[in-house]
Scaffold this motif. Structure first.
Motif, PDB file in Angstrom:
ATOM      1  N   UNK A 246     -12.311   9.233   0.340  1.00 56.14           N
ATOM      2  CA  UNK A 246     -13.407   9.446   1.289  1.00 56.14           C
ATOM      3  C   UNK A 246     -13.320   8.483   2.472  1.00 56.14           C
ATOM      4  N   UNK A 247     -12.095   8.287   2.960  1.00 59.40           N
ATOM      5  CA  UNK A 247     -11.885   7.483   4.162  1.00 59.40           C
ATOM      6  C   UNK A 247     -11.783   6.001   3.932  1.00 59.40           C
ATOM      7  N   UNK A 248     -12.001   5.533   2.697  1.00 60.54           N
ATOM      8  CA  UNK A 248     -11.929   4.105   2.401  1.00 60.54           C
ATOM      9  C   UNK A 248     -10.654   3.798   1.625  1.00 60.54           C
ATOM     10  N   UNK A 249      -9.950   2.717   1.957  1.00 65.22           N
ATOM     11  CA  UNK A 249      -8.714   2.376   1.234  1.00 65.22           C
ATOM     12  C   UNK A 249      -8.979   2.205  -0.265  1.00 65.22           C
ATOM     13  N   UNK A 250      -8.154   2.868  -1.082  1.00 66.67           N
ATOM     14  CA  UNK A 250      -8.311   2.781  -2.535  1.00 66.67           C
ATOM     15  C   UNK A 250      -7.035   2.327  -3.226  1.00 66.67           C
ATOM     16  N   UNK A 251      -5.883   2.499  -2.569  1.00 69.46           N
ATOM     17  CA  UNK A 251      -4.611   2.123  -3.182  1.00 69.46           C
ATOM     18  C   UNK A 251      -3.589   1.902  -2.078  1.00 69.46           C
ATOM     19  N   UNK A 252      -2.867   0.789  -2.150  1.00 72.32           N
ATOM     20  CA  UNK A 252      -1.806   0.483  -1.191  1.00 72.32           C
ATOM     21  C   UNK A 252      -0.583   0.039  -1.979  1.00 72.32           C
ATOM     22  N   UNK A 253       0.548   0.682  -1.707  1.00 69.52           N
ATOM     23  CA  UNK A 253       1.799   0.323  -2.363  1.00 69.52           C
ATOM     24  C   UNK A 253       2.850  -0.033  -1.318  1.00 69.52           C
ATOM     25  N   UNK A 254       3.708  -0.971  -1.665  1.00 65.58           N
ATOM     26  CA  UNK A 254       5.004  -1.128  -1.021  1.00 65.58           C
ATOM     27  C   UNK A 254       6.034  -0.785  -2.079  1.00 65.58           C
ATOM     28  N   UNK A 255       6.933   0.119  -1.746  1.00 66.53           N
ATOM     29  CA  UNK A 255       7.933   0.608  -2.689  1.00 66.53           C
ATOM     30  C   UNK A 255       9.335   0.276  -2.188  1.00 66.53           C
ATOM     31  N   UNK A 256      10.216   0.050  -3.132  1.00 64.21           N
ATOM     32  CA  UNK A 256      11.639  -0.068  -2.812  1.00 64.21           C
ATOM     33  C   UNK A 256      12.419   0.740  -3.829  1.00 64.21           C
ATOM     34  N   UNK A 257      13.141   1.752  -3.338  1.00 64.52           N
ATOM     35  CA  UNK A 257      13.884   2.667  -4.211  1.00 64.52           C
ATOM     36  C   UNK A 257      12.969   3.239  -5.308  1.00 64.52           C
ATOM     37  N   UNK A 258      11.755   3.610  -4.902  1.00 64.43           N
ATOM     38  CA  UNK A 258      10.765   4.263  -5.773  1.00 64.43           C
ATOM     39  C   UNK A 258      10.318   3.382  -6.935  1.00 64.43           C
TER      40      UNK A 258
ATOM     41  N   UNK B 187       7.714  -0.167  -7.562  1.00 66.42           N
ATOM     42  CA  UNK B 187       6.647  -0.903  -6.905  1.00 66.42           C
ATOM     43  C   UNK B 187       7.079  -2.331  -6.598  1.00 66.42           C
ATOM     44  N   UNK B 188       6.895  -2.738  -5.338  1.00 59.52           N
ATOM     45  CA  UNK B 188       7.071  -4.125  -4.920  1.00 59.52           C
ATOM     46  C   UNK B 188       5.697  -4.801  -4.830  1.00 59.52           C
ATOM     47  N   UNK B 189       4.747  -4.115  -4.236  1.00 58.08           N
ATOM     48  CA  UNK B 189       3.358  -4.554  -4.165  1.00 58.08           C
ATOM     49  C   UNK B 189       2.466  -3.377  -4.561  1.00 58.08           C
ATOM     50  N   UNK B 190       1.369  -3.658  -5.304  1.00 61.00           N
ATOM     51  CA  UNK B 190       0.780  -4.944  -5.673  1.00 61.00           C
ATOM     52  C   UNK B 190       1.709  -5.777  -6.549  1.00 61.00           C
ATOM     53  N   UNK B 191       1.681  -7.094  -6.317  1.00 62.92           N
ATOM     54  CA  UNK B 191       2.611  -7.994  -6.986  1.00 62.92           C
ATOM     55  C   UNK B 191       2.466  -7.946  -8.504  1.00 62.92           C
ATOM     56  N   UNK B 192       1.254  -7.660  -8.989  1.00 65.00           N
ATOM     57  CA  UNK B 192       1.036  -7.617 -10.433  1.00 65.00           C
ATOM     58  C   UNK B 192       1.777  -6.494 -11.125  1.00 65.00           C
ATOM     59  N   UNK B 193       2.273  -5.527 -10.350  1.00 66.72           N
ATOM     60  CA  UNK B 193       3.005  -4.383 -10.922  1.00 66.72           C
ATOM     61  C   UNK B 193       4.441  -4.340 -10.406  1.00 66.72           C
ATOM     62  N   UNK B 194       4.920  -5.457  -9.878  1.00 63.95           N
ATOM     63  CA  UNK B 194       6.261  -5.520  -9.296  1.00 63.95           C
ATOM     64  C   UNK B 194       7.304  -5.057 -10.318  1.00 63.95           C
ATOM     65  N   UNK B 195       8.168  -4.155  -9.869  1.00 60.56           N
ATOM     66  CA  UNK B 195       9.249  -3.669 -10.719  1.00 60.56           C
ATOM     67  C   UNK B 195       8.919  -2.424 -11.512  1.00 60.56           C
ATOM     68  N   UNK B 196       7.645  -1.996 -11.494  1.00 56.28           N
ATOM     69  CA  UNK B 196       7.282  -0.788 -12.226  1.00 56.28           C
ATOM     70  C   UNK B 196       7.841   0.437 -11.506  1.00 56.28           C
ATOM     71  N   UNK B 197       8.699   1.179 -12.177  1.00 58.79           N
ATOM     72  CA  UNK B 197       9.262   2.395 -11.592  1.00 58.79           C
ATOM     73  C   UNK B 197       8.250   3.526 -11.608  1.00 58.79           C
ATOM     74  N   UNK B 198       8.421   4.484 -10.702  1.00 57.89           N
ATOM     75  CA  UNK B 198       7.480   5.590 -10.595  1.00 57.89           C
ATOM     76  C   UNK B 198       7.877   6.794 -11.432  1.00 57.89           C
ATOM     77  N   UNK B 199       9.035   6.754 -12.057  1.00 57.64           N
ATOM     78  CA  UNK B 199       9.482   7.891 -12.847  1.00 57.64           C
ATOM     79  C   UNK B 199      10.045   7.391 -14.174  1.00 57.64           C
ATOM     80  N   UNK B 200      10.303   8.312 -15.094  1.00 54.73           N
ATOM     81  CA  UNK B 200      10.791   7.903 -16.401  1.00 54.73           C
ATOM     82  C   UNK B 200       9.729   7.213 -17.226  1.00 54.73           C
TER      83      UNK B 200
END
Length: 259
Positions: free
Chosen positions: A143-155, A157-170
């Protein structure tokens, strides 16, 4: 990039744009309407629920990748009679092959919204193309308000830092459901699906020489258009892609889906 897409010509503009997706939830007294709009799809699902059971499912597609996709509108009605719970969307592999991945996901999300008593809401996702290092930036607004922000590298997660390294598949879906509250997990799953679909931006998938679905045998059984008779008869649609890098169109009302 997905090996399933490499037989399409590369998109010379890839790396300069943004993939955008909007999912709109509109509650009704007897159910919910869910609509999807992105570069490749314009479709909606209306679910009616009576006494805890799905009593009606009506869907409509205005824009879709394969010539066979509209057949999935009728197939989705196989959900009628199931319990109106998210677990009702746990389809067997055979059932998944006979359904449209996106229509089923809209139905699943709609049921989740109903079960949680969520209000009508709009989710909008923006995902940059990969840069030369494989980095992407994703922003999901509710609804127009930020709810999730990711920085990804090769799919991954880089940020949020607490989830660094979590892959999006598999195994990502199982991880998200086990780690996050249900409402938040749904937002993460919507973001993950955006990353998956946005892979297509690297290629020209709607060119003037449509390819047959059967040219992608590794995807056989993946969804409605890659299963049954459609596998041998379906082709790419031409000219259906809409590059929304400049922004999504104005939000429209979400009419009840019609067959």
């Amino acid at each position: 990039m997905s090996a399933n897409l490499i037989h399409y010509p590369p998109n010379p503009d890839y790396g300069t744009g943004v993939y955008r997706r909007r999912i709109t939830f509109l509650r009704r007294t007897d159910g919910i309407d869910v609509a999807l709009l992105d570069d490749y799809h314009d479709m909606r699902v209306a679910l009616t629920v009576e006494d805890g059971v799905i009593s009606d499912v009506v869907a409509h597609m205005d824009r879709f990748p394969k010539t066979s996709c509209p057949g999935a509108v009728v197939a989705l009605r196989e959900l009628i009679g199931r319990s109106a719970s998210v677990s009702a969307m746990a389809l067997s592999s055979e059932e998944r092959g006979g359904q449209c991945t996106h229509l089923v996901e809209l139905a699943r999300l709609g049921l989740a919204w109903l079960v949680r008593g969520e209000r009508s809401e709009t989710v909008e996702i923006a995902l940059t193309d990969r840069d030369a290092d494989g980095v992407q930036h994703l922003a999901l607004d509710l609804d127009g308000a930020p709810a999730l922000v990711w920085v990804l590298e090769q799919e991954s997660i880089v940020e949020p830092a607490g989830y660094h390294g979590q892959g999006l598949f598999g195994g990502f879906t199982r991880w998200a459901e086990a780690t996050l509250p249900p409402g938040e997990a749904d937002l993460w799953r919507m973001a993950q699906m955006a990353v998956f679909v946005a892979r297509g931006r690297a290629y020209i998938v709607d060119g003037s020489s449509p390819r047959r679905v059967a040219e992608e045998p590794s995807r056989r059984g993946a969804c409605y258009s890659f299963s049954g008779a459609a596998f041998a008869t379906a082709y790419d649609n031409t000219g259906y892609v809409r590059d929304m890098s400049g922004g999504l169109p104005p939000l429209r009302g979400v009419p009840e889906a019609a067959s």
